[in-house]
Design an enzyme around this catalytic site. Sequence first.
Site, PDB file in Angstrom:
ATOM      1  N   GLY A  64     -18.529  -0.746  35.880  1.00 22.52           N
ATOM      2  CA  GLY A  64     -19.356  -0.223  34.861  1.00 22.52           C
ATOM      3  C   GLY A  64     -20.783  -0.688  35.149  1.00 22.52           C
ATOM      4  N   GLY A 112     -14.151  -0.875  36.460  1.00 21.99           N
ATOM      5  CA  GLY A 112     -14.056   0.650  35.706  1.00 21.99           C
ATOM      6  C   GLY A 112     -13.526   1.728  36.792  1.00 21.99           C
ATOM      7  N   GLU A 135     -13.947  -9.286  37.293  1.00 23.54           N
ATOM      8  CA  GLU A 135     -14.494  -9.858  35.903  1.00 23.54           C
ATOM      9  C   GLU A 135     -14.866 -11.416  35.686  1.00 23.54           C
ATOM     10  OE1 GLU A 135     -13.120  -5.461  35.595  1.00 23.54           O
ATOM     11  OE2 GLU A 135     -12.073  -7.723  36.397  1.00 23.54           O
ATOM     12  N   ASP A 143     -10.586  -5.387  32.270  1.00 18.45           N
ATOM     13  CA  ASP A 143     -10.278  -4.710  31.062  1.00 18.45           C
ATOM     14  C   ASP A 143      -9.689  -3.246  31.814  1.00 18.45           C
ATOM     15  OD1 ASP A 143     -12.803  -3.971  32.295  1.00 18.45           O
ATOM     16  OD2 ASP A 143     -13.627  -3.432  30.518  1.00 18.45           O
TER      17      ASP A 143
END
Length: 337
Positions: A64, A112, A135, A143
Amino acid sequence: MNDVVIRVVAGLGRITLNRPKAINALNHGMVRAIDAALVAWADDDAVRGVVVDGAGERGLCAGGDIRSIHDDARAGGTASLGFWADEYRLNARIARFPKPYTAFMDGVVMGGGVGVSAHGSLRVVTERTRLAMPEVGIGLAPDVGGTYLLSRAPGESGTFAALTGATLSGADAVFLGLADVVVPAEQLPFLLATPTEDVIRAHAVPPGESRLAAGWIDECFAADTVEEILDRLHRAGEDATAKEILTRSPTSLKVTLAALRRARDLPDLESALEQEYRVSAACLRGHDLPEGIRAQIVDKDRSPRWSPATLSEVDEALVEKHFAEPEIPFTLTRGAR
């Protein structure tokens, strides 16, 4: 120039992430555009499947747009919550998409990027694939459905991947269950022009040995606490892995381990995504996320000042806070296309 190029070619919906200078990092507009395309194509008889790839030579997607998340966190905003909500809806839609969804995971595939590929029906990696869920190194937790996928990987390989944030090979991705086949990178131009499953599988090569098959990974990462995992790693002579883990956010490490263990018992991907949203929302309001992004991306000094600074200072109350209902709730419809 469009950040994502969406078109239909010869009956296939084609999605090309198109920010090559940023290794095709996802922004909110890209997420919304891809989701809208999938909604339209799901019921379009003229579209028999979807193919996803990334522009440029560096990779499918580096994750992301975390610089914008950094700015939002520092400003106390909520824009990141909207981005995550739409991104997680997209991840669920990919997993439930009623037609073949083929992702070419060449080069860098992180965060992502895993979300737009690993939930597909045919995931294609190469010898150049460099996959990671990094992360914990920026004060976040895995996520985009990562806790769901990694919690269901063989043995404790997913726990290893999540707590180290290590860069993994195409063979590792297949071992984890995040990819299906390995093809030679030199064959990609041909396969992208003829992206049928039969053709792709005909050009597949043996994935090779994965380092994640090592017995010490299951033995060490089965422990119930991060501290015990580190102790087992030292006893197993895996000091380098322990040292790597200790560079990550102490809060993120404990929250990630808790999220993975809880994800094992969740009934579906949607439940895991809802849990991840709660965790991400808490991280947005915490200290370590903006600090981790500052150290890795903004100032690039690679010296994050975590707070709390040590694992012993991260108590159970702080971990539990990450699983509480956020200021802006988020739910997903089960089984929705």
